[in-house]
Every structure is written in structure tokens, then in C-alpha cells.
Design a protein around this motif. Sequence first.
Motif, PDB file in Angstrom:
ATOM      1  N   PHE A  75       3.337 -20.126  37.967  1.00 52.80           N
ATOM      2  CA  PHE A  75       4.348 -20.857  37.202  1.00 52.80           C
ATOM      3  C   PHE A  75       5.548 -19.981  36.856  1.00 52.80           C
ATOM      4  O   PHE A  75       5.403 -18.818  36.496  1.00 52.80           O
ATOM      5  CB  PHE A  75       3.723 -21.399  35.911  1.00 52.80           C
ATOM      6  N   THR A 108       7.768 -22.934  32.713  1.00 54.58           N
ATOM      7  CA  THR A 108       6.512 -23.673  32.757  1.00 54.58           C
ATOM      8  C   THR A 108       5.378 -22.874  32.124  1.00 54.58           C
ATOM      9  O   THR A 108       4.528 -23.434  31.421  1.00 54.58           O
ATOM     10  CB  THR A 108       6.152 -24.024  34.208  1.00 54.58           C
ATOM     11  N   THR A 129       0.542 -28.185  31.275  1.00 53.31           N
ATOM     12  CA  THR A 129       1.585 -28.192  30.243  1.00 53.31           C
ATOM     13  C   THR A 129       1.456 -29.385  29.303  1.00 53.31           C
ATOM     14  O   THR A 129       2.185 -29.476  28.321  1.00 53.31           O
ATOM     15  CB  THR A 129       2.991 -28.226  30.878  1.00 53.31           C
TER      16      THR A 129
END
Length: 260
Positions: A137, A141, A118
Motif C-alpha cells: 500500500f 492507504t 481500510t
Amino acid sequence: MRFRLHLFELEDQAWFPHVVRQGMMDVLRFMITALGIYKPVVPLLLKGLAHTRQTQLVDLCSGAGGGIQQVWQELEQQAGQRFTITLTDKFPNVEAYRFLAEQTKGALRFEETPVDATAVPDSLTGFRTVFSAFHHFRPQTATAILADAVRQNQGIAVFEGAGKRWYELLLVWLVFPWAILLLTPFIRPFTWSRLFYTYLVPLIPLGTIWDGTVSLFRLYTPEHLEKLTAAVQAPHYTWHIGRARHWSGTGVIYLVGYPS
């Protein structure tokens, strides 16, 4: 399966033994390569690379590099040019990465330090890929991973080696156990720990079956991926989303995005 359940995977847990996690990822790498799971998506990836004029790729959440060597070989064969891929992960499997680097004479490189998908360092430039890992995720996210690529104006491709079909559960439950027991002695690089945790204390096959089951429930469908790209709010990006058919009858869910 149109729904998504975010159950827990063992390899995501900080307490889970690293040696078992590595063994599970090595098994998946071997099986993905042996079955040629990601061969059908290479033309899709080549289109994104051609559009962005990239020959350098940055693979996020690489695990043990499942299928990446085969993808690299197919890229070079189909495009007739050289490509390099940098493997990264939050928990780098350095032993597997070194093995892949040696096998490809340095075309597959790697970062030894953890890389957050990220917030990828600006120094790691190139078309980003995520193989068999996006489902780990939660939506917030997952959106952040796409948004970081957009923020740095990089192309990104997400591939999941399944089509999220009910019958794929039967493959995990009925085929995976026998495949792991039969194939483990042939997996390279060889480690005694992999044999120990497969045949004497079978944490690797049990963990792989559990995580494989949970992964199918966690997978984002193409409809889910469309919602994630909409949340990124990047009208200047082109997104291609769908399923690519594999010879076995299963599918590969994909998302490919790049600046328009």
C-alpha cells in the motif's frame, strides 16, 4: 535501504492470472513457515493482546495465510491459552484458508467475501494483524489502514518478513529460485496447476523473484512507520516500532499499536 520505491508487483495487478497469484502465495506461505520467519515477533504480539485482553485476531490481507498457522501455534504455546484468528483478504484464497481451518480444527477461520483493510466491517472485531502485506500500500492507504483500526478502537500489528537490507536482494535472486524448484512438490494442498506453472511454464518462480525484489524496495522502514503513525493523530494509542532479529540474520520490521 532507507529509501522506498513503490514499483509494481505482479500479484497486485487485476489482469494477473489468479491461479499464478495463488501459486506464488502458496510458495511464500510454505517458505515463511519452514524458516520460522515470524517466530521472533510472537512475544511482541502477545504484549499487545495482553494489553487489550484479546484472544481473537483478525488477519488482514492474508494472502495464502503465510506463517499464520505457526504464529497461532506459538501464541497458544507461549501464552498457555486458546486463540482464534479470522483470515481476510480483498482476494480471498479460499482453498488455502479451508486447508488451514482443517489443520487447526477451526481455530483459523476465514471470510469468503472480500474485506477492505481500510474499512473493516464492524462485525469483525479483534486484534488486527498484517503479515507480509503492508508494503503493498502507498502511504495514504497504509495510513488509512492504521486509522481504521484506531477508529474502531482495535489493536493492530504490522509485520514484514525482512529487514530491508541490501544483502536480502541476493537471497531473493540466488536462493529463492532453487528453493522454489526444490520445495514445490511438498507444498500442500497439492495442485497440478502449481506444478505446471513452476516447471513447465515457470511463471510462479519468475513472478516470486520479481515481486520479492520489488517488495524489498517497497518496504516501510521503522522511520517511515513512525511518520505514518504520526499522520494518524492518535495520541491515545501506544505504538511500538522497530526490527526483530531472526535466526538467519535477517530482520522482521514491526509496528504494534493499541489503545493506551
